[in-house]
Scaffold this motif. Structure first.
Motif, short mmCIF file in Angstrom:
data_model
loop_
_atom_site.label_atom_id
_atom_site.label_comp_id
_atom_site.label_asym_id
_atom_site.label_seq_id
_atom_site.Cartn_x
_atom_site.Cartn_y
_atom_site.Cartn_z
N PHE A 27 0.82 -1.20 0.00
CA PHE A 27 0.00 0.00 0.00
C PHE A 27 0.86 1.26 0.00
N ASP A 28 0.40 2.26 -0.75
CA ASP A 28 0.97 3.60 -0.72
C ASP A 28 -0.01 4.49 0.02
N LEU A 80 -5.47 4.76 1.40
CA LEU A 80 -4.31 4.07 0.86
C LEU A 80 -4.61 3.72 -0.59
N GLU A 81 -3.55 3.38 -1.33
CA GLU A 81 -3.72 2.92 -2.70
C GLU A 81 -2.90 1.66 -2.87
N SER A 82 -3.49 0.68 -3.52
CA SER A 82 -2.80 -0.59 -3.73
C SER A 82 -2.74 -0.91 -5.21
N LYS A 83 -1.56 -1.37 -5.63
CA LYS A 83 -1.38 -1.81 -7.02
C LYS A 83 -1.06 -3.30 -7.05
N VAL A 84 -1.12 -3.95 -5.90
CA VAL A 84 -0.82 -5.37 -5.79
C VAL A 84 -2.12 -6.15 -5.70
N LYS A 85 -2.26 -7.14 -6.55
CA LYS A 85 -3.47 -7.96 -6.59
C LYS A 85 -3.35 -9.09 -5.58
N GLY A 86 -4.44 -9.40 -4.88
CA GLY A 86 -4.46 -10.53 -3.96
C GLY A 86 -5.32 -10.28 -2.75
N MET A 87 -5.37 -11.29 -1.89
CA MET A 87 -6.15 -11.20 -0.65
C MET A 87 -5.32 -10.50 0.41
#
Length: 191
Positions: free
Chosen positions: A76-77, A102-109
């Motif tokens: 997360f950023d 937050l911002e996420s560019k990672v896929k997954g649980m």
């Protein structure tokens, strides 16, 4: 024998009352953590976190702080806000809120942990701890099935007209269709 039973009952009642009074002289902190996901066009997802802290006790809590360090920096950023905040005092019966994005560019649980709330009671020097409610696992950047928003939008837009038309049609059908009891009475008269 009856005297000793009565003494035991009185002592039990006094213990119950004293424990109830002791509990009423402390803050009772409850915290609710909420998370929502918003997909962005850039192939990332915005995570909005909100933590509501309630003091349901009968006395004030002092030096209240919240910390939510379960958001890994490699996933997360930070967009806005901080994962921690503090307040000098939380009055009895009041609520404070803290939020960040937050911002996420990672896929997954992603499995988030509880937020930790620390506070001080006026009669004690040691800090007390409370934990927020847990969050459900987040499926970040998941391939989601399209919602039935179009059907829902049509239903909200034309639902009232559809129900009025349905009622009018049913009413007209009831009036136009003779009932079975009237039809059988008519046949009996003919015989």
């Amino acid at each position: 024998m009856k005297t000793s039973t009565g003494v035991i009952a009185v002592v039990a009642i006094l213990l119950f009352i004293s424990s109830a009074l002791a509990v009423s002289e402390t803050p009772f902190i409850l915290a609710h953590k909420k998370v929502s996901l918003t997909g962005l066009k850039s192939g990332s997802e915005r995570v909005s976190v909100s933590i509501d802290i309630y003091n349901r006790g009968f006395v004030d809590a002092y030096d209240v702080s919240v910390s939510d360090s379960s958001w890994a920096s490699h996933v997360f950023d930070y967009v806005s806000g901080n994962t921690s905040n503090s307040w000098e005092r939380l009055d009895a019966g009041s609520v404070v809120s803290h939020s960040f994005e937050l911002e996420s560019k990672v896929k997954g649980m992603f499995y988030g942990a509880h937020a930790v709330i620390t506070f001080r009671i006026a009669t004690k020097t040691a800090l007390q701890e409370a934990y927020s409610t847990p969050i459900l696992p987040l499926d970040i950047l998941a391939d989601r099935v399209p919602d039935k928003k179009f059907a829902l939008r049509l239903l909200t837009k034309y639902g009232s007209q559809l129900s009025v038309i349905t009622i009018v049609v049913l009413f007209a059908h009831l009036i136009a269709t003779p009932s079975k009891s009237k039809a059988t009475k008519g046949r009996k008269r003919q015989h």
